[in-house]
Design an enzyme around this catalytic site. Sequence first.
Site: not given
Length: 347
Positions: A79, A83, A113, A213, A269
């Site tokens: 992530r 970003h 953030n 994701h 999962t």
Amino acid sequence: MSVSSNSFPVIIFVLIFLFLVTLAIHSFPKSTANTTGRPPRQLSVDYYAKSCPLVDQLVASVTSLQFREAPVSGPATIRLFFHDCFVEGCDASVLIKTRMGSKELSEKDADDNKELAVEAFDSIKKAKSLVESKCPGVVSCADILAIAARDFVHLAGGPYYQVKKGRWDGKISMASRVHSNLPQANSTVDELIWLFKSKGLTLEDLVVLSGAHTIGFAHCHHFLSRIYNYKGTKQPDPNIDSRLLKALKMSCPQFGGNYDVVAPFDVKTPFAFDNAYYGNLEAKLGLLGSDQALFLDPRTRPLVQNLAKDKKKFSQLFAAAMDKMGSIGVKRGRKHGEKRKDCSMHL
């Protein structure tokens, strides 16, 4: 784009387990522009072949240990890379701390953030420290972040791909530039398409990169409106499985809930980097509105369906899309960049 807390997430494992049992889910059966409008500056896999030939191995020794000791480092660092690249390009500007007395906050302190996990920053700090001890002043923080993100994708079960290198660290880090450059939990497909196109990424890249994701978690406030007051209707989103809705409501009350509680993006999962995310969307099991929208929209639905059936194809496309995203807004040379010794501070 993955959401995680500043410490290992507080997860309602029992609720998730009961939900999965009762659900009884069956097996789920190109543009090259960058943010500057100029062709991306040339990167290469062997950029450090002479100056720091073991850079990948050095970073890997850190990421493998981090993944064992703090598994949240995986989704958190992936992530962090997203970003970083979406704001000012892939230049490690997201790692900069706000200077004492500064009127302008850095990217790291932007509202969008603030939930970036400390484990992600720790991973890069440790990797940078080790690399600096072997190759002082050579490898940029931006390249270390790109390598670490790849490592964590692979450690979680995803593809291993060669990371092109040669990025310099950015000289600009401004919180005010963050929000408009990141996808939001309730973004529409039109908004997502426009945002990704502005980064030189295609519709396919949008759907494929959203597959990150498949691991990670989101805090309740990112989907509260979806389960309690969808688009001001005071009703839940009709495009969410009723059993998932019940489980989420038990974990995330509309008012007064525990801020640290999170839910997994992938209910099947949650710790494996696979293609189950797409099958979840087909079954109305997407956590965020922006995730589920990819199945509802006729422009993105066919690719969601194809990726749900083909893990190998997802892995191939994801590796290619990460390589492409890693070229966004690349800085080269002292006029536009720097090589930081401490990733959190400009030179």
